[in-house]
Design an enzyme around this catalytic site. Structure first.
Site, PDB file in Angstrom:
ATOM      1  N   LYS A   1       0.856  -1.188   0.000  1.00  0.00           N
ATOM      2  CA  LYS A   1       0.000   0.000   0.000  1.00  0.00           C
ATOM      3  C   LYS A   1       0.890   1.235   0.000  1.00  0.00           C
ATOM      4  CE  LYS A   1      -3.784   1.930   2.802  1.00  0.00           C
ATOM      5  NZ  LYS A   1      -4.544   1.754   4.065  1.00  0.00           N
TER       6      LYS A   1
ATOM      7  N   HIS B   1      -0.154   4.430   0.460  1.00  0.00           N
ATOM      8  CA  HIS B   1      -0.709   5.555   1.194  1.00  0.00           C
ATOM      9  C   HIS B   1      -1.059   5.096   2.604  1.00  0.00           C
ATOM     10  CE1 HIS B   1      -4.154   3.376  -0.500  1.00  0.00           C
ATOM     11  NE2 HIS B   1      -4.856   3.846   0.525  1.00  0.00           N
TER      12      HIS B   1
END
Length: 227
Positions: A110, A112
């Site tokens: 991921k 973010h």
């Protein structure tokens, strides 16, 4: 054919096998394995698919782990099946008075929020991997890489069923099982709720004729592919 075992029955394992059969998770028939073998039984932990079954499964893991003597500080669930297993086992261990943090991984990083591939508690200390079975050891090696990269130490693997059958190497039967390979080459402790030997004991002892009828084929499979 395998002769009936005279070893004392493992009560927890026998209870688990019965639960798996009654839940339709452990089935009998003819099933093709990843190795291309025709197995007379099939264990699909993905079918522990409701709250009651998952909770009871986690209870079996917790009871086996508490009796195993394995020392660990964190549970790690490899994506995908291991995620729900690690969470559920952590809940059952806490209910038994052993509150342990857990973490798991994403298949894709991921970019973010918190980022990265690891989710949950910080991966540190002695880490126990929670999975359903060990088929080839690939998932275990991937988990070890993530755990060690985080600076922690993998100490063991908890699984539901040890099939106790020969692994394959370059398309040939190996003289060891995947579980044995993980134990000896990766130096990890293994905690299995039940084994193929326990399944054979269950079929030998059952009073249900439809289940007892599967004993010869399961025993023959163990004779051919067992370790």
């Amino acid at each position: 054919m395998t002769t009936p075992t005279t070893a004392p029955a493992d009560a927890l394992a026998q209870e688990f096998v019965q639960f798996a059969v009654e839940s339709g998770v452990l089935r009998f028939g003819e099933f093709k394995t990843k190795a291309g073998r025709l197995s007379p039984y099939f264990f699909n932990a993905g079918l522990f698919d409701d709250g009651a079954k998952l909770g009871r499964l986690a209870g079996f893991y917790a009871r086996r782990l508490l009796a195993s003597g394995i020392e660990f500080d964190l549970l790690f669930g490899p994506a995908y099946k291991g995620i729900s297993l690690a969470a559920a086992v952590a809940i059952e261990l806490a209910r038994a008075g052993r509150n342990v943090p857990f973490a798991y991984n994403r298949k894709e990083a991921k970019d973010h929020g918190e980022g990265g591939t690891l989710v949950g508690a910080p991966v540190k200390g002695r880490v126990l991997i929670i999975d359903d079975v060990i088929s080839a050891g690939t998932s275990v090696r991937e988990s070890i890489a993530m755990i060690t990269a985080a600076g922690a130490t993998p100490v063991g693997v908890a699984i539901a069923l040890d099939r106790q059958e020969k692994a394959t190497e370059n398309g040939q039967d190996a003289p060891w099982s995947a579980v044995q390979w993980v134990r000896e080459h990766l130096n990890l402790q293994i905690s299995a709720i039940a084994t193929l030997a326990d399944l054979l004991q269950y079929l030998q002892a059952t009073q249900a004729p439809d289940l007892a009828a599967h004993l010869p084929r399961v025993a023959a499979y163990r004779d051919r592919y067992g370790v």
